[in-house]
Motif scaffolding. Sequence first.
Motif, PDB file in Angstrom:
ATOM      1  N   LEU A  32      48.766  45.725  33.453  1.00 40.72           N
ATOM      2  CA  LEU A  32      49.508  46.812  34.406  1.00 40.72           C
ATOM      3  C   LEU A  32      50.900  46.332  34.732  1.00 40.72           C
ATOM      4  CD1 LEU A  32      46.696  48.192  36.718  1.00 40.72           C
ATOM      5  CD2 LEU A  32      47.566  49.505  34.645  1.00 40.72           C
ATOM      6  N   GLY A  33      51.176  45.152  34.279  1.00 36.08           N
ATOM      7  CA  GLY A  33      52.470  44.613  34.778  1.00 36.08           C
ATOM      8  C   GLY A  33      52.783  44.169  36.159  1.00 36.08           C
ATOM      9  N   VAL A  34      51.763  44.108  36.810  1.00 40.26           N
ATOM     10  CA  VAL A  34      51.497  43.795  38.308  1.00 40.26           C
ATOM     11  C   VAL A  34      52.271  42.561  38.586  1.00 40.26           C
ATOM     12  CG1 VAL A  34      50.591  43.593  40.552  1.00 40.26           C
ATOM     13  CG2 VAL A  34      49.945  45.541  38.729  1.00 40.26           C
ATOM     14  N   ASP A  35      53.238  42.329  39.381  1.00 41.71           N
ATOM     15  CA  ASP A  35      53.822  41.163  39.890  1.00 41.71           C
ATOM     16  C   ASP A  35      52.724  40.657  41.056  1.00 41.71           C
ATOM     17  OD1 ASP A  35      55.344  38.795  40.759  1.00 41.71           O
ATOM     18  OD2 ASP A  35      56.484  40.053  42.202  1.00 41.71           O
ATOM     19  N   TYR A  36      52.051  39.572  40.623  1.00 41.98           N
ATOM     20  CA  TYR A  36      51.056  39.058  41.435  1.00 41.98           C
ATOM     21  C   TYR A  36      51.032  37.270  41.536  1.00 41.98           C
ATOM     22  CZ  TYR A  36      47.858  38.191  37.625  1.00 41.98           C
ATOM     23  OH  TYR A  36      47.363  37.661  36.418  1.00 41.98           O
ATOM     24  N   GLU A  37      50.545  36.780  42.650  1.00 43.93           N
ATOM     25  CA  GLU A  37      50.197  35.604  42.693  1.00 43.93           C
ATOM     26  C   GLU A  37      48.771  35.248  42.475  1.00 43.93           C
ATOM     27  OE1 GLU A  37      50.392  31.761  45.839  1.00 43.93           O
ATOM     28  OE2 GLU A  37      51.072  33.853  46.446  1.00 43.93           O
ATOM     29  N   TYR A  38      48.494  34.352  41.514  1.00 42.50           N
ATOM     30  CA  TYR A  38      47.121  33.876  41.295  1.00 42.50           C
ATOM     31  C   TYR A  38      46.900  32.702  41.950  1.00 42.50           C
ATOM     32  CZ  TYR A  38      42.716  32.819  38.935  1.00 42.50           C
ATOM     33  OH  TYR A  38      41.605  32.180  38.508  1.00 42.50           O
ATOM     34  N   VAL A  39      45.810  32.888  42.912  1.00 43.99           N
ATOM     35  CA  VAL A  39      45.460  31.502  43.432  1.00 43.99           C
ATOM     36  C   VAL A  39      44.177  30.937  42.999  1.00 43.99           C
ATOM     37  CG1 VAL A  39      45.006  30.186  45.750  1.00 43.99           C
ATOM     38  CG2 VAL A  39      46.584  32.065  45.428  1.00 43.99           C
ATOM     39  N   ASP A  40      44.173  29.864  42.412  1.00 41.34           N
ATOM     40  CA  ASP A  40      42.729  29.147  41.605  1.00 41.34           C
ATOM     41  C   ASP A  40      42.179  28.464  42.736  1.00 41.34           C
ATOM     42  OD1 ASP A  40      40.749  27.738  40.376  1.00 41.34           O
ATOM     43  OD2 ASP A  40      42.242  27.619  38.652  1.00 41.34           O
ATOM     44  N   VAL A  41      40.797  28.954  43.186  1.00 41.33           N
ATOM     45  CA  VAL A  41      40.182  28.312  44.131  1.00 41.33           C
ATOM     46  C   VAL A  41      39.545  26.887  43.641  1.00 41.33           C
ATOM     47  CG1 VAL A  41      39.732  30.381  45.311  1.00 41.33           C
ATOM     48  CG2 VAL A  41      37.876  29.503  43.688  1.00 41.33           C
ATOM     49  N   GLU A  42      39.608  26.842  42.519  1.00 45.84           N
ATOM     50  CA  GLU A  42      39.112  25.467  41.764  1.00 45.84           C
ATOM     51  C   GLU A  42      40.247  24.323  41.889  1.00 45.84           C
ATOM     52  OE1 GLU A  42      35.936  24.734  40.099  1.00 45.84           O
ATOM     53  OE2 GLU A  42      35.403  26.199  41.504  1.00 45.84           O
ATOM     54  N   ALA A  43      41.518  24.689  41.621  1.00 47.50           N
ATOM     55  CA  ALA A  43      42.623  23.954  41.743  1.00 47.50           C
ATOM     56  C   ALA A  43      42.963  23.505  43.080  1.00 47.50           C
ATOM     57  CB  ALA A  43      43.728  24.379  40.976  1.00 47.50           C
ATOM     58  N   ASP A  44      43.027  24.628  43.999  1.00 46.35           N
ATOM     59  CA  ASP A  44      43.318  24.376  45.324  1.00 46.35           C
ATOM     60  C   ASP A  44      41.975  24.459  46.264  1.00 46.35           C
ATOM     61  OD1 ASP A  44      44.286  24.906  47.996  1.00 46.35           O
ATOM     62  OD2 ASP A  44      45.690  26.215  47.498  1.00 46.35           O
ATOM     63  N   LEU A  45      41.610  23.347  46.748  1.00 42.56           N
ATOM     64  CA  LEU A  45      40.569  23.378  47.608  1.00 42.56           C
ATOM     65  C   LEU A  45      40.299  24.140  48.834  1.00 42.56           C
ATOM     66  CD1 LEU A  45      39.140  19.693  46.586  1.00 42.56           C
ATOM     67  CD2 LEU A  45      38.614  22.043  45.608  1.00 42.56           C
ATOM     68  N   SER A  46      41.684  24.326  49.455  1.00 43.95           N
ATOM     69  CA  SER A  46      41.594  25.036  50.537  1.00 43.95           C
ATOM     70  C   SER A  46      41.823  26.520  50.396  1.00 43.95           C
ATOM     71  CB  SER A  46      42.994  24.626  51.395  1.00 43.95           C
ATOM     72  OG  SER A  46      44.045  25.069  50.811  1.00 43.95           O
ATOM     73  N   ALA A  47      42.016  27.002  48.978  1.00 43.89           N
ATOM     74  CA  ALA A  47      42.098  28.413  48.817  1.00 43.89           C
ATOM     75  C   ALA A  47      40.725  29.179  48.796  1.00 43.89           C
ATOM     76  CB  ALA A  47      42.676  28.592  47.323  1.00 43.89           C
ATOM     77  N   ALA A  48      39.827  28.372  48.658  1.00 49.09           N
ATOM     78  CA  ALA A  48      38.312  29.185  48.849  1.00 49.09           C
ATOM     79  C   ALA A  48      38.308  29.331  50.050  1.00 49.09           C
ATOM     80  CB  ALA A  48      37.217  28.223  48.284  1.00 49.09           C
ATOM     81  N   ASP A  49      38.368  28.400  51.073  1.00 51.34           N
ATOM     82  CA  ASP A  49      38.454  28.697  52.559  1.00 51.34           C
ATOM     83  C   ASP A  49      39.249  30.036  52.854  1.00 51.34           C
ATOM     84  OD1 ASP A  49      36.547  26.751  52.874  1.00 51.34           O
ATOM     85  OD2 ASP A  49      38.235  25.263  53.288  1.00 51.34           O
ATOM     86  N   ARG A  50      40.565  30.022  52.315  1.00 55.41           N
ATOM     87  CA  ARG A  50      41.476  30.984  52.680  1.00 55.41           C
ATOM     88  C   ARG A  50      40.897  32.619  52.310  1.00 55.41           C
ATOM     89  NH1 ARG A  50      46.471  29.418  49.893  1.00 55.41           N
ATOM     90  NH2 ARG A  50      46.981  31.469  50.067  1.00 55.41           N
ATOM     91  N   ALA A  51      40.401  32.468  50.906  1.00 56.79           N
ATOM     92  CA  ALA A  51      39.770  33.735  50.532  1.00 56.79           C
ATOM     93  C   ALA A  51      38.605  34.055  51.296  1.00 56.79           C
ATOM     94  CB  ALA A  51      39.295  33.471  48.919  1.00 56.79           C
ATOM     95  N   GLU A  52      37.714  33.183  51.738  1.00 53.15           N
ATOM     96  CA  GLU A  52      36.507  33.305  52.664  1.00 53.15           C
ATOM     97  C   GLU A  52      37.125  33.824  54.054  1.00 53.15           C
ATOM     98  OE1 GLU A  52      32.473  31.513  54.301  1.00 53.15           O
ATOM     99  OE2 GLU A  52      33.555  30.519  52.955  1.00 53.15           O
ATOM    100  N   ALA A  53      38.026  33.398  54.511  1.00 55.43           N
ATOM    101  CA  ALA A  53      38.559  33.822  55.929  1.00 55.43           C
ATOM    102  C   ALA A  53      38.959  35.111  55.855  1.00 55.43           C
ATOM    103  CB  ALA A  53      39.724  32.812  56.290  1.00 55.43           C
ATOM    104  N   ILE A  54      39.835  35.537  54.652  1.00 54.24           N
ATOM    105  CA  ILE A  54      40.322  37.050  54.566  1.00 54.24           C
ATOM    106  C   ILE A  54      39.038  37.945  54.514  1.00 54.24           C
ATOM    107  CG2 ILE A  54      41.490  38.175  52.834  1.00 54.24           C
ATOM    108  CD1 ILE A  54      43.198  35.965  52.229  1.00 54.24           C
ATOM    109  N   SER A  55      38.269  37.724  53.380  1.00 53.20           N
ATOM    110  CA  SER A  55      37.115  38.614  53.269  1.00 53.20           C
ATOM    111  C   SER A  55      35.787  38.386  53.921  1.00 53.20           C
ATOM    112  CB  SER A  55      36.594  38.594  51.799  1.00 53.20           C
ATOM    113  OG  SER A  55      36.095  37.423  51.529  1.00 53.20           O
TER     114      SER A  55
END
Length: 89
Positions: A32-55
């Motif tokens: 769709l050509g969406v401008d987005y940021e992809y956060v890899d929860v494997e590469a950034d260990l804090s990202a999984a916690d951030r995703a869980e905090a959001i959802s």
Amino acid sequence: MGNETNEFDRVTMFGADWCRDCRRSKALLDSLGVDYEYVDVEADLSAADRAEAISGRKNIPVVVLPNGKHFVEPSDAELRGELEAAGVL
């Protein structure tokens, strides 16, 4: 459905390469050509916690729209509809 915090200025997706739903949602955003940021929860260990905090869940992908709404494991139709409703498309 989504929390209404607005810490993201563009679409942000938390995911991992091994996740089939993540690959599907990422492919849809790309097609769709969406401008987005992809956060890899494997590469950034804090990202999984951030995703869980959001959802409030451990499931991915977590897609956050600029309006603060978030979605966990959205279908392609749901994600496309919400991107349109948010004015991203």
